[in-house]
Design a protein around this motif. Structure first.
Motif, short mmCIF file in Angstrom:
data_model
loop_
_atom_site.label_atom_id
_atom_site.label_comp_id
_atom_site.label_asym_id
_atom_site.label_seq_id
_atom_site.Cartn_x
_atom_site.Cartn_y
_atom_site.Cartn_z
N LEU A 97 5.38 -3.53 2.60
CA LEU A 97 5.76 -2.34 3.38
C LEU A 97 6.45 -1.28 2.53
CD1 LEU A 97 7.14 -4.04 6.65
CD2 LEU A 97 4.97 -2.85 6.37
N PHE A 98 7.35 -1.68 1.67
CA PHE A 98 8.21 -0.70 0.99
C PHE A 98 7.78 -0.38 -0.44
CE2 PHE A 98 10.87 -2.45 4.35
CZ PHE A 98 11.42 -1.30 4.90
N ILE A 99 6.96 -1.25 -1.05
CA ILE A 99 6.57 -1.00 -2.44
C ILE A 99 5.08 -0.67 -2.55
CG2 ILE A 99 6.44 -1.98 -4.76
CD1 ILE A 99 8.91 -3.63 -4.08
N ASN A 100 4.25 -1.56 -2.04
CA ASN A 100 2.81 -1.34 -2.16
C ASN A 100 2.36 -0.10 -1.40
OD1 ASN A 100 2.78 -3.66 -3.68
ND2 ASN A 100 1.97 -4.98 -2.06
N LYS A 101 2.98 0.15 -0.22
CA LYS A 101 2.61 1.32 0.58
C LYS A 101 3.43 2.55 0.22
CE LYS A 101 0.83 -1.10 4.65
NZ LYS A 101 0.92 -1.26 6.12
N SER A 102 4.27 2.40 -0.81
CA SER A 102 5.07 3.54 -1.30
C SER A 102 5.86 4.21 -0.17
CB SER A 102 4.17 4.57 -2.00
OG SER A 102 3.49 3.98 -3.08
N TYR A 103 6.64 3.39 0.53
CA TYR A 103 7.45 3.92 1.64
C TYR A 103 8.48 4.91 1.11
CZ TYR A 103 10.40 4.08 5.80
OH TYR A 103 11.11 4.49 6.89
N ASN A 104 8.56 6.07 1.73
CA ASN A 104 9.51 7.10 1.32
C ASN A 104 10.39 7.44 2.52
OD1 ASN A 104 10.93 9.29 0.33
ND2 ASN A 104 9.14 10.24 -0.63
N LYS A 105 11.69 7.11 2.41
CA LYS A 105 12.60 7.32 3.54
C LYS A 105 12.94 8.80 3.75
CE LYS A 105 16.86 6.64 0.87
NZ LYS A 105 18.10 5.85 0.76
N GLN A 106 12.55 9.67 2.85
CA GLN A 106 12.81 11.10 3.01
C GLN A 106 11.70 11.82 3.77
OE1 GLN A 106 13.59 12.76 -0.84
NE2 GLN A 106 15.38 11.45 -1.22
N VAL A 107 10.63 11.09 4.07
CA VAL A 107 9.51 11.67 4.81
C VAL A 107 9.59 11.20 6.26
CG1 VAL A 107 7.00 11.81 5.00
CG2 VAL A 107 8.08 11.69 2.75
#
Length: 415
Positions: A32-42
């Protein structure tokens, strides 16, 4: 046979519950957070034209303080903030049936909720050690606990029988309402509330509105002061002091204590006025009726000092000075009122037994009556002033006290 089936079912259940391992959750977190490049600023919304709807429930646990002087209310509680993150969705079937996971709040995108009418500078809700609960369908639950200090306008007109209305306003600070909007299903909960010793909650309400393009939620608390403490420690002593203020006219003029007694009562009222003023906010929009009552009592004290000064001067006047008609009238009024009951009783006993000897006795008493009027002394005038002033002061004080407290009760019933 039935017991064997139950045992097998329990074993299957236990094995099912413990089939999720730490590696499974690590794998899901990495996905969820690395492979999908989760960006909490978006902003986590697939359709950028849709607003993220945020439910903000407030669970208040206690009222720490309502500072009337600073016009500030401090309440403790936590927010139950819920929203959906389209980027944090997974398939339970392919992830060993993981239903939810806990992650630190700084890991995910959060709505920038701030206390709009706070008493201090803006602060981020929660903390770096707070976790959020992420559900498989993207539902995120966040529970930031805080002691919220917000501004609260105080109306002290009916103090200490007053009701106060305080608002705790949260707003989405950065995003517009078409990007992030507070859901109208938000609630104000007091299920875990601990009763306050000075304030009782009469009602609560929630209002959602849009201000300058942003969405905000207003939690309203309607409070009623518990007046027992103030009745026992302020109001009852004030009434007793008002009675003591009238008793100065019972003290004989020759005792030499009338002026010191009046000044002592005056200073006592001044102390109570100082105590009450210290507990009220400094503003000119509302004035406490109780403060007005104390000012009236202070005015009475000043009037008593003036009357006592005048009365003591009369008491020590030389008998050769002529007495005006008003002084003679005051003495006659005192004597008639004091002897009124005896006179009525005497007339009742002697009714029907008046004869010629009685008439001659009455005629002979007339010169004596005139002689008594001429024998009025300044001490008698001083005593008459005490008598009249006592009944006038205690009567008007009782009337004013009743009017003020009835006014408070009647006006509050229409609010």
């Amino acid at each position: 046979m039935a017991n064997e089936i139950c045992i097998i079912f329990m074993l299957l259940t236990i094995s099912y519950c413990f089939c999720q391992t730490t590696d499974d959750k690590k794998k899901l977190f990495t996905e969820l957070f690395i492979n999908k490049s989760y960006n909490k600023q978006v902003r986590p919304k697939n359709d950028k034209d849709d607003a993220i709807r945020v439910t903000v429930d407030f669970e208040m646990s206690s009222i720490h303080e309502l500072d009337e002087v600073a016009e500030k209310i401090s309440v403790a509680g936590y927010l139950d903030v819920i929203w959906w993150d389209d980027q944090l969705v997974w398939d339970r079937a392919t992830n060993n049936d993981i239903y939810y996971m806990l992650v630190l709040q700084d890991t995910v995108w959060k709505p920038d909720i701030v206390l709009k009418n706070g008493f201090h500078k803006f602060e981020e809700l929660g903390g770096s050690f707070y976790y959020v609960r992420v559900k498989y369908d993207g539902r995120i639950s966040w529970y930031p606990y805080h002691v919220f200090e917000s501004q609260c306008s105080i109306d002290v007109t009916f103090y200490p029988f007053d009701d106060q209305t305080c608002h705790i306003i949260f707003t989405i600070w950065t995003y517009r309402y078409d990007e992030v909007e507070i859901d109208s299903k938000s609630k104000f909960e007091i299920d875990e509330y601990t009763e306050n010793s000075l304030w009782a909650i009469t009602s609560t309400s929630v209002q959602i509105q849009r201000i300058v393009g942003s969405s905000e939620i207003i939690f309203t608390i309607n409070l009623r002061r518990k007046p027992t403490y103030y009745i026992v420690n302020i109001i009852i002593p004030l009434i007793f002091l008002g009675i003591l203020n009238s008793l100065v006219f019972i003290i004989p003029a020759d005792a030499g204590e009338k002026m010191s007694y009046s000044i002592t009562v005056f200073l006592s009222f001044a102390v109570f006025l100082t105590i009450i003023t210290a507990q009220l906010p400094v503003n000119s929009e509302s004035t406490s009726i109780l403060s007005i009552y104390i000012v009236i009592q202070l005015s009475y004290c000043i009037l008593v000092l003036v009357v006592n000064s005048f009365q003591l001067r009369i008491h020590h006047r030389h008998e050769g000075i002529a007495k005006s008609k008003i002084f003679v009238f005051a003495v006659k009024l005192q004597r008639r009122m004091c002897c009124w009951r005896n006179k009525i009783q005497s007339e009742t006993n002697e009714k029907g037994r008046i004869n010629i000897e009685d008439r001659s006795a009455i005629e002979n008493a007339s010169p004596q009556k005139n002689h008594n009027e001429e024998a009025i002394k300044w001490r008698d005038v001083s005593s008459a002033i005490d008598f009249c002033a006592f009944w006038i002061l205690i009567g008007t004080d009782l009337i004013i006290t009743l009017i003020i407290f009835i006014h408070i009760g009647v006006d509050k019933s229409f609010i």
